[in-house]
Design an enzyme around this catalytic site. Structure first.
Site, PDB file in Angstrom:
ATOM      1  N   CYS A   2       0.807  -0.980  -0.100  1.00 16.84           N
ATOM      2  CA  CYS A   2      -0.036  -0.008   0.019  1.00 16.84           C
ATOM      3  C   CYS A   2       0.770   1.337   0.035  1.00 16.84           C
ATOM      4  CB  CYS A   2      -0.848  -0.037   1.337  1.00 16.84           C
ATOM      5  SG  CYS A   2      -1.965  -1.265   1.423  1.00 16.84           S
ATOM      6  N   ARG A  28       5.644   0.392  -5.869  1.00 18.44           N
ATOM      7  CA  ARG A  28       5.384  -0.469  -4.718  1.00 18.44           C
ATOM      8  C   ARG A  28       4.364  -1.695  -4.574  1.00 18.44           C
ATOM      9  NH1 ARG A  28       6.829   2.539  -0.014  1.00 18.44           N
ATOM     10  NH2 ARG A  28       5.463   1.523   1.133  1.00 18.44           N
ATOM     11  N   TRP A  78      -2.848  -2.806  -1.637  1.00 18.88           N
ATOM     12  CA  TRP A  78      -2.415  -4.247  -1.855  1.00 18.88           C
ATOM     13  C   TRP A  78      -3.276  -5.197  -1.086  1.00 18.88           C
ATOM     14  CZ3 TRP A  78       0.134  -8.222   0.352  1.00 18.88           C
ATOM     15  CH2 TRP A  78       0.807  -9.193  -0.341  1.00 18.88           C
ATOM     16  N   ASN A 104      -1.890   1.734   5.780  1.00 12.57           N
ATOM     17  CA  ASN A 104      -0.970   0.899   5.388  1.00 12.57           C
ATOM     18  C   ASN A 104      -0.692   0.040   6.365  1.00 12.57           C
ATOM     19  OD1 ASN A 104       1.065  -0.492   4.253  1.00 12.57           O
ATOM     20  ND2 ASN A 104       2.444   1.100   3.888  1.00 12.57           N
ATOM     21  N   GLY A 105      -0.821  -1.368   6.499  1.00 11.44           N
ATOM     22  CA  GLY A 105      -0.408  -2.251   7.637  1.00 11.44           C
ATOM     23  C   GLY A 105      -1.547  -3.280   7.842  1.00 11.44           C
ATOM     24  N   GLU A 485      19.338 -16.331  -8.142  1.00  9.35           N
ATOM     25  CA  GLU A 485      18.922 -15.008  -8.504  1.00  9.35           C
ATOM     26  C   GLU A 485      18.448 -15.148  -9.832  1.00  9.35           C
ATOM     27  OE1 GLU A 485      18.063 -12.742  -6.957  1.00  9.35           O
ATOM     28  OE2 GLU A 485      18.231 -11.037  -8.587  1.00  9.35           O
ATOM     29  N   LYS A 489      14.636 -13.972 -10.922  1.00 11.37           N
ATOM     30  CA  LYS A 489      14.034 -12.914 -11.737  1.00 11.37           C
ATOM     31  C   LYS A 489      13.261 -13.544 -12.736  1.00 11.37           C
ATOM     32  CE  LYS A 489      15.117 -10.271 -10.094  1.00 11.37           C
ATOM     33  NZ  LYS A 489      15.795  -9.855  -9.105  1.00 11.37           N
ATOM     34  N   GLU A 492       9.608 -14.496 -11.338  1.00 13.86           N
ATOM     35  CA  GLU A 492       8.665 -13.205 -10.827  1.00 13.86           C
ATOM     36  C   GLU A 492       8.103 -12.391 -11.973  1.00 13.86           C
ATOM     37  OE1 GLU A 492      10.858 -10.464  -8.207  1.00 13.86           O
ATOM     38  OE2 GLU A 492      12.393 -10.446  -9.161  1.00 13.86           O
ATOM     39  N   HIS A 508      19.908 -35.948  -6.208  1.00 16.75           N
ATOM     40  CA  HIS A 508      19.315 -36.183  -4.891  1.00 16.75           C
ATOM     41  C   HIS A 508      17.682 -36.098  -4.977  1.00 16.75           C
ATOM     42  CE1 HIS A 508      23.081 -37.134  -3.102  1.00 16.75           C
ATOM     43  NE2 HIS A 508      23.530 -35.729  -3.712  1.00 16.75           N
ATOM     44  N   LYS A 607       7.089  -3.935  -4.185  1.00  8.75           N
ATOM     45  CA  LYS A 607       8.413  -3.416  -3.919  1.00  8.75           C
ATOM     46  C   LYS A 607       9.019  -3.439  -2.461  1.00  8.75           C
ATOM     47  CE  LYS A 607      12.237  -2.013  -5.626  1.00  8.75           C
ATOM     48  NZ  LYS A 607      13.260  -2.945  -6.492  1.00  8.75           N
TER      49      LYS A 607
HETATM   50  C1  F6R Z   1      13.227  -9.882  -6.190  1.00  7.23           C
HETATM   51  C2  F6R Z   1      13.114  -8.649  -5.030  1.00  7.23           C
HETATM   52  C3  F6R Z   1      12.563  -9.343  -3.770  1.00  7.23           C
HETATM   53  C4  F6R Z   1      13.326  -8.557  -2.678  1.00  7.23           C
HETATM   54  C5  F6R Z   1      13.109  -8.911  -1.408  1.00  7.23           C
HETATM   55  C6  F6R Z   1      13.526  -8.129  -0.287  1.00  7.23           C
HETATM   56  O1  F6R Z   1      13.528  -9.219  -7.555  1.00  7.23           O
HETATM   57  O2  F6R Z   1      13.030  -7.618  -5.342  1.00  7.23           O
HETATM   58  O3  F6R Z   1      12.811 -10.612  -3.733  1.00  7.23           O
HETATM   59  O4  F6R Z   1      14.549  -8.492  -2.915  1.00  7.23           O
HETATM   60  O5  F6R Z   1      11.467  -8.639  -1.208  1.00  7.23           O
HETATM   61  O6  F6R Z   1      13.448  -6.764  -0.164  1.00  7.23           O
HETATM   62  P1  F6R Z   1      14.607  -5.790   0.243  1.00  7.23           P
HETATM   63  O7  F6R Z   1      15.933  -5.750  -0.372  1.00  7.23           O
HETATM   64  O8  F6R Z   1      13.803  -4.346  -0.065  1.00  7.23           O
HETATM   65  O9  F6R Z   1      14.554  -6.062   1.732  1.00  7.23           O
END
Ligand code: F6R
Length: 612
Positions: A2, A28, A78, A104-105, A485, A489, A492, A508, A607
């Site tokens: 949010c 976000r 959200w 928000n929360g 990683e 990517k 997601e 395994h 985000k």
């Molecule tokens: C993936 C991504 C998330 C963040 C995770 C932690 O691309 O961005 O997996 O890495 O939500 O976020 P931060 O680094 O802001 O604590």
């Protein structure tokens, strides 16, 4: 998650200003939005599910975009409690539509409060937890909005960032925070608030980040801060050096692509003054020398998602060059474990946003146990950076794309530099490390070449692999965080089921998944483990799976056994995750584009993950 934005001004503001503010918070993550504003002592509001452009269209269709007012609040939701719908979107109003609240929360005791309020005759229009706040304010309001908000906050359990308006107070917004971020600012007759600085940079660079348990009263000329008992608090704002243009797409079709291409520059900024001619010189942590040299016996990383992957790469680095005990745990697990940290532990809390609630709780737990907590964050003034004992900022400029790209590579480079400084302090200088650090300084140049030369070949691969439903990434040692990683990517933003394994783990269990419909991305190291990796590739091929290798240009032997390849410049082994990252990022990005998905706004993701 949010997003909140609000303005109160002595000059006229327009609905379009609130919408512009919301657009800056889009990254976000959200599924609906709404705004409320005070027009001649009447609260008007509009809400809409879907993109902010839908809300904008409603405002346009009703000729509201240019409607002027002096006080307004806006919200991106959200969904947590209650489905995505207009009724559940914020702002929420009380029974007589005198107050508007955005939140928000999560209010944990909302059900109990809602039952009591309904017994007393309040009528609820939504299924949200948030709506209880506005009904409580309605009940608690005598004459003074601040007092009504304070009385309400004392009844709430859970987390909140809120903004509240009253129809008869067109010159006032009350805001409060506990557990969810909120920043306030003032300049020349306008006070404003937001979940983060991005909507406010257009107006001001002086930001005051509210702490938990603080309440702000915003009036056009000034804002006032209070504690939950109504006692005034005096604190100076923080100067933010981010430029508003950094939060623009600057001609790129998506923030994600822009941020991938920013990496030559962002990596350099993360290291300026910290890594000089192969020497780690991080001034911000100089005073930790005694602690590290004489007391510290363990490093413990707490992080989530991509930040966790940067931590795993650092674990391999520290382990390769020292005997320092190094543990790492995903923050959502760490906070419910009995983590072995004490006053001899250096805890690294890695968080791009600095707001991830699980990592924040990890910080609090580690501090309670006496550890020294060093945050690694990209957001100045973020909660994790303020609650930790010290902070190293990544200095990459804002990252707007939901998928972390430039902050990941900055994290690795910065963490390797930090780890080197710690190892030097403990054991003295090390020539092998120096060689790696000198190479890190060359990575921005390597990135430039890499990013300018991969496109044609990458697009061929993207077209060939875009329709697969599953994909596996494998690596060993430094190749393993790179694999994790790469898979994250891809999954997601393209929704392909991409999973990552240590290559040695295949037999395994995971190898049972593989057949001609399950391609494998193999990250092939340049040194000792290359031959082991080739054996794994042969095992995979024997099951009929196609293999794409990320491999050095010169390694023709590996290329021959693979179905496809992506060239990787040869670097020292520890730099593998750093050097393949832009390639796996681009692969994921273009797959999403080919599938007509928006990589900046992946479904269900946010985000800034401010709920548990
Ligand atoms: C993936 C991504 C998330 C963040 C995770 C932690 O691309 O961005 O997996 O890495 O939500 O976020 P931060 O680094 O802001 O604590």
């Amino acid at each position: 998650m949010c997003g909140i934005v609000g303005f109160v001004s002595d000059k006229k503001i327009k609905v379009s200003d609130l919408i512009l503010g919301l657009k800056k918070l889009e990254y976000r993550g959200y599924d609906s939005s709404g705004i409320a504003y005070n027009c001649d002592n009447k609260i008007k509001y509009i809400k809409k599910t879907g993109r902010i452009s839908e809300l904008e269209k409603v405002a346009l269709d009703h000729n509201l975009l240019e409607e002027p007012f002096y006080c307004g609040i806006a919200h991106t939701r959200w969904a947590t409690h209650g489905m995505v719908s207009e009724q559940n979107s914020h702002p929420h109003m009380d029974c007589k539509e005198q107050f508007a609240v955005i939140h928000n929360g999560i209010i944990e005791n909302f059900q109990e409060l809602k039952n009591q309020l309904e017994d007393r005759g309040h009528v609820f229009k939504s299924q949200t937890d948030s709506e209880v706040i506005v009904h409580l304010i309605e009940e608690n309001f005598k004459k003074d909005l601040l007092q009504a908000v304070l009385a309400t906050l004392n009844l709430l359990k859970g987390t909140y960032a809120i903004a509240v308006m009253h129809k008869d107070s067109p010159n006032e917004i009350i805001a409060a925070r506990k557990g969810s971020p909120l920043v306030v600012s003032n300049i020349e007759g306008i006070s404003m608030l937001a979940s983060d600085v991005t909507p406010l940079l257009k107006y001001s660079k002086d930001m005051l980040f509210l702490n938990d348990g603080e309440v702000a009263v915003l009036t056009p000329n000034k804002y006032y801060i209070y504690d939950l008992e109504g006692k005034p608090i005096h604190r100076n704002p923080t100067k933010i050096f981010w430029d508003e243009s950094l939060a623009e797409k600057s001609g790129y079709p998506h923030f994600m692509l822009k941020e991938i291409f920013e990496q030559p520059h962002s990596l350099k900024s993360a290291l300026v003054g910290r890594l000089v001619n192969g020497e780690p010189q991080i001034q911000e942590i100089k005073y930790l020398y005694d602690f590290v040299k004489n007391k510290m016996n363990k490093i413990y990383v707490v992080a989530c998602g991509t930040s966790y992957h940067a931590g795993v790469a650092t674990k391999y680095f520290v382990n390769k060059y020292s005997n320092i005990d190094f543990e790492i745990e995903v923050a959502s697990e760490f906070r419910y474990m009995n983590p072995q940290v004490d006053d001899r532990t250096l805890v690294l809390a890695i968080s791009q946003s600095g707001e991830t609630i699980d990592t924040l709780e990890g910080v609090r737990i580690a501090k309670n146990k006496g550890a020294f907590v060093l945050a690694i964050s990209n957001v100045v003034g973020s909660t994790i950076s303020r609650e930790s004992d010290a902070v190293l900022y990544m200095n990459t400029g804002p990252e707007i794309g939901v998928a972390a790209t430039k902050t990941y590579t900055a994290q690795i480079a910065l963490l390797y530099t930090l780890a080197s400084q710690i190892i030097y302090w403990k054991y003295g200088k090390n020539n092998e490390i120096e060689k790696v650090l000198k190479e890190i300084e060359k990575v921005p140049k390597i990135y430039e070449e890499l990013l300018n030369n991969t496109n044609g070949h990458m697009m061929e691969l993207v077209k060939k692999y875009k329709n697969f439903k599953d994909m596996m990434y494998i690596g060993r040692n430094f190749g393993y965080p790179a694999a994790m990683e790469g898979a994250l990517k891809l999954k997601e933003i393209s929704y392909i089921n991409a999973i990552a394994y240590q290559a040695g783990e295949l037999k395994h269990g995971p190898i049972a998944l593989l057949d001609e419909n399950f391609p494998v991305f193999a990250i092939v190291p340049f040194g000792g483990l290359r031959d082991k990796m080739i054996s794994n590739i042969m095992e995979v091929k024997a099951r009929g799976a196609k293999v794409i290798v990320l491999v050095s240009k010169e390694d023709t032997q590996t290329k021959k056994i693979a179905d496809d390849f992506i060239d990787v410049p040869i670097v020292s082994e520890p730099l593998l995750p750093l050097i393949v990252a832009p390639l796996t990022q681009l692969f994921a990005y273009y797959i999403a584009i080919e599938k007509h998905l928006d990589p900046d706004k992946p479904r269900n993701l946010a985000k800034s993950v401010t709920v548990e």
